[in-house]
Design an enzyme around this catalytic site. Structure first.
Site, PDB file in Angstrom:
ATOM      1  N   LYS A   1     -86.235  82.024 -63.534  1.00  0.00           N
ATOM      2  CA  LYS A   1     -87.344  81.469 -64.338  1.00  0.00           C
ATOM      3  C   LYS A   1     -88.066  80.453 -63.455  1.00  0.00           C
ATOM      4  O   LYS A   1     -87.687  79.275 -63.439  1.00  0.00           O
ATOM      5  CB  LYS A   1     -86.801  80.777 -65.589  1.00  0.00           C
ATOM      6  CG  LYS A   1     -86.027  81.666 -66.548  1.00  0.00           C
ATOM      7  CD  LYS A   1     -85.494  80.846 -67.731  1.00  0.00           C
ATOM      8  CE  LYS A   1     -84.493  81.630 -68.543  1.00  0.00           C
ATOM      9  NZ  LYS A   1     -83.821  80.819 -69.574  1.00  0.00           N
TER      10      LYS A   1
ATOM     11  N   GLU B   1     -75.673  85.510 -58.631  1.00  0.00           N
ATOM     12  CA  GLU B   1     -75.803  84.797 -59.901  1.00  0.00           C
ATOM     13  C   GLU B   1     -76.581  85.653 -60.905  1.00  0.00           C
ATOM     14  O   GLU B   1     -77.389  86.504 -60.514  1.00  0.00           O
ATOM     15  CB  GLU B   1     -76.511  83.457 -59.618  1.00  0.00           C
ATOM     16  CG  GLU B   1     -76.719  82.534 -60.773  1.00  0.00           C
ATOM     17  CD  GLU B   1     -75.464  82.121 -61.529  1.00  0.00           C
ATOM     18  OE1 GLU B   1     -74.787  83.004 -62.088  1.00  0.00           O
ATOM     19  OE2 GLU B   1     -75.182  80.912 -61.595  1.00  0.00           O
ATOM     20  N   ASP B   2     -76.310  85.454 -62.175  1.00  0.00           N
ATOM     21  CA  ASP B   2     -77.039  86.213 -63.201  1.00  0.00           C
ATOM     22  C   ASP B   2     -78.456  85.697 -63.385  1.00  0.00           C
ATOM     23  O   ASP B   2     -79.405  86.464 -63.433  1.00  0.00           O
ATOM     24  CB  ASP B   2     -76.275  86.194 -64.540  1.00  0.00           C
ATOM     25  CG  ASP B   2     -75.912  84.784 -65.001  1.00  0.00           C
ATOM     26  OD1 ASP B   2     -76.182  83.812 -64.265  1.00  0.00           O
ATOM     27  OD2 ASP B   2     -75.346  84.655 -66.102  1.00  0.00           O
TER      28      ASP B   2
ATOM     29  N   THR C   1     -77.010  74.497 -61.426  1.00  0.00           N
ATOM     30  CA  THR C   1     -75.741  75.139 -61.081  1.00  0.00           C
ATOM     31  C   THR C   1     -75.702  75.458 -59.585  1.00  0.00           C
ATOM     32  O   THR C   1     -74.757  75.099 -58.876  1.00  0.00           O
ATOM     33  CB  THR C   1     -75.551  76.430 -61.895  1.00  0.00           C
ATOM     34  OG1 THR C   1     -75.698  76.123 -63.278  1.00  0.00           O
ATOM     35  CG2 THR C   1     -74.190  77.045 -61.664  1.00  0.00           C
TER      36      THR C   1
ATOM     37  N   GLY D   1     -71.345  85.175 -66.251  1.00  0.00           N
ATOM     38  CA  GLY D   1     -72.577  85.949 -66.416  1.00  0.00           C
ATOM     39  C   GLY D   1     -72.869  87.005 -65.367  1.00  0.00           C
ATOM     40  O   GLY D   1     -73.469  88.031 -65.671  1.00  0.00           O
TER      41      GLY D   1
ATOM     42  N   ASP E   1     -82.062  79.038 -63.881  1.00  0.00           N
ATOM     43  CA  ASP E   1     -82.933  78.412 -64.870  1.00  0.00           C
ATOM     44  C   ASP E   1     -83.448  77.099 -64.277  1.00  0.00           C
ATOM     45  O   ASP E   1     -84.409  77.100 -63.529  1.00  0.00           O
ATOM     46  CB  ASP E   1     -82.088  78.232 -66.144  1.00  0.00           C
ATOM     47  CG  ASP E   1     -82.878  77.750 -67.337  1.00  0.00           C
ATOM     48  OD1 ASP E   1     -83.320  78.591 -68.124  1.00  0.00           O
ATOM     49  OD2 ASP E   1     -83.042  76.530 -67.486  1.00  0.00           O
TER      50      ASP E   1
ATOM     51  N   GLY F   1     -81.781  75.494 -62.048  1.00  0.00           N
ATOM     52  CA  GLY F   1     -81.292  75.524 -60.671  1.00  0.00           C
ATOM     53  C   GLY F   1     -80.146  74.556 -60.427  1.00  0.00           C
ATOM     54  O   GLY F   1     -79.581  74.519 -59.328  1.00  0.00           O
TER      55      GLY F   1
HETATM   56  P1  IMP Z   1     -79.193  76.399 -64.414  1.00  0.00           P
HETATM   57  O1  IMP Z   1     -78.065  75.599 -63.858  1.00  0.00           O
HETATM   58  O2  IMP Z   1     -80.085  75.592 -65.310  1.00  0.00           O
HETATM   59  O3  IMP Z   1     -79.993  77.122 -63.353  1.00  0.00           O
HETATM   60  O4  IMP Z   1     -78.562  77.465 -65.405  1.00  0.00           O
HETATM   61  C1  IMP Z   1     -77.834  78.499 -64.934  1.00  0.00           C
HETATM   62  C2  IMP Z   1     -76.862  79.036 -65.959  1.00  0.00           C
HETATM   63  O5  IMP Z   1     -77.284  78.803 -67.324  1.00  0.00           O
HETATM   64  C3  IMP Z   1     -76.779  80.534 -65.814  1.00  0.00           C
HETATM   65  O6  IMP Z   1     -75.776  80.885 -64.896  1.00  0.00           O
HETATM   66  C4  IMP Z   1     -76.499  80.987 -67.220  1.00  0.00           C
HETATM   67  O7  IMP Z   1     -75.106  81.009 -67.434  1.00  0.00           O
HETATM   68  C5  IMP Z   1     -77.134  79.970 -68.101  1.00  0.00           C
HETATM   69  N1  IMP Z   1     -78.477  80.409 -68.577  1.00  0.00           N
HETATM   70  C6  IMP Z   1     -79.676  79.962 -68.147  1.00  0.00           C
HETATM   71  N2  IMP Z   1     -80.693  80.573 -68.783  1.00  0.00           N
HETATM   72  C7  IMP Z   1     -80.114  81.439 -69.650  1.00  0.00           C
HETATM   73  C8  IMP Z   1     -80.660  82.407 -70.585  1.00  0.00           C
HETATM   74  O8  IMP Z   1     -81.879  82.579 -70.765  1.00  0.00           O
HETATM   75  N3  IMP Z   1     -79.744  83.133 -71.290  1.00  0.00           N
HETATM   76  C9  IMP Z   1     -78.397  82.988 -71.130  1.00  0.00           C
HETATM   77  N4  IMP Z   1     -77.849  82.107 -70.257  1.00  0.00           N
HETATM   78  C10 IMP Z   1     -78.702  81.344 -69.520  1.00  0.00           C
HETATM   79 MG    MG Z   2     -74.086  81.943 -64.903  1.00  0.00          MG
END
Ligand code: IMP
Ligand code: MG
Length: 176
Positions: free
Chosen positions: A132, A100-101, A108, A46, A104, A106
């Protein structure tokens, strides 16, 4: 409005606004890392678009590398085990910035940080295009954030839905 697979998305953050958000965060990094040579690590897939735009706004010397998580279905009840691939450079005593892109929940980042920390880095910061805040479930110190967004599914500017839509120049949000 655009349709990707079976879902409809509407324009949310236009290209011009993204550009100014990226420039602002790059200016912060230019200031904070003046005289240093930080190592930026973009998280694939991403972050490839954001990383490309970010580094071209940097005026300080820096290195850019990319790393990727591979996810496996775990045998334990904890769910999945994630492994980092491609991170074989020497980060000892380096100032590292993870690019990071989107953050969400967190999860990852929370998994990634200790792995990089244990490589003996001098400093470690996070730079994310999107955050977010309403979805964050773990304590994270996010130093650089280009844009905060509400709890919604986002597409474009590197972000995908079922591997499609990464190429859109604007950022789109899922239409309800
Ligand atoms: P986390 O581990 O929940 O913070 O999610 C992080 C990863 O989920 C990001 O690096 C994205 O690849 C993916 N992701 C989270 N939210 C979105 C979204 O709204 N659209 C697309 N990919 C998302
Ligand atoms: Mg990502």
């Amino acid at each position: 409005m655009i349709t990707v697979n079976d879902l409809n998305f509407e324009k949310f953050i236009p290209e011009e606004e993204i550009k100014s958000c990226v420039a602002r965060v790059a200016a912060e990094i230019n200031q904070d890392y003046a005289g240093k040579i930080p190592v930026l690590i973009g998280i694939l897939n991403g972050a490839f678009v954001f990383a490309a735009d970010l580094v071209r706004e940097l005026t300080i010397e820096h290195e850019i590398h990319f790393a990727k998580f591979s996810s496996y279905a775990g045998t334990e009840t904890t769910g999945e085990v994630k492994e980092l691939i491609g991170l074989n450079m020497d980060l000892k005593d380096r100032d590292v910035i993870i690019v990071e892109d989107i953050i969400d929940t967190g999860t990852t980042m929370y998994n990634l940080l200790p792995r990089i920390q244990q490589m003996g880095v001098k400093s470690l910061e996070i730079c994310t295009m999107l955050l977010k805040p309403g979805k964050l479930q773990v304590p994270l110190n996010i130093k650089y954030c280009a844009r905060e967004i509400p709890n919604a599914f986002i597409l474009g500017y590197g972000l995908d839905y079922n591997n499609l839509g990464r190429n859109y120049r604007d950022i789109y949000v899922l239409k309800d």
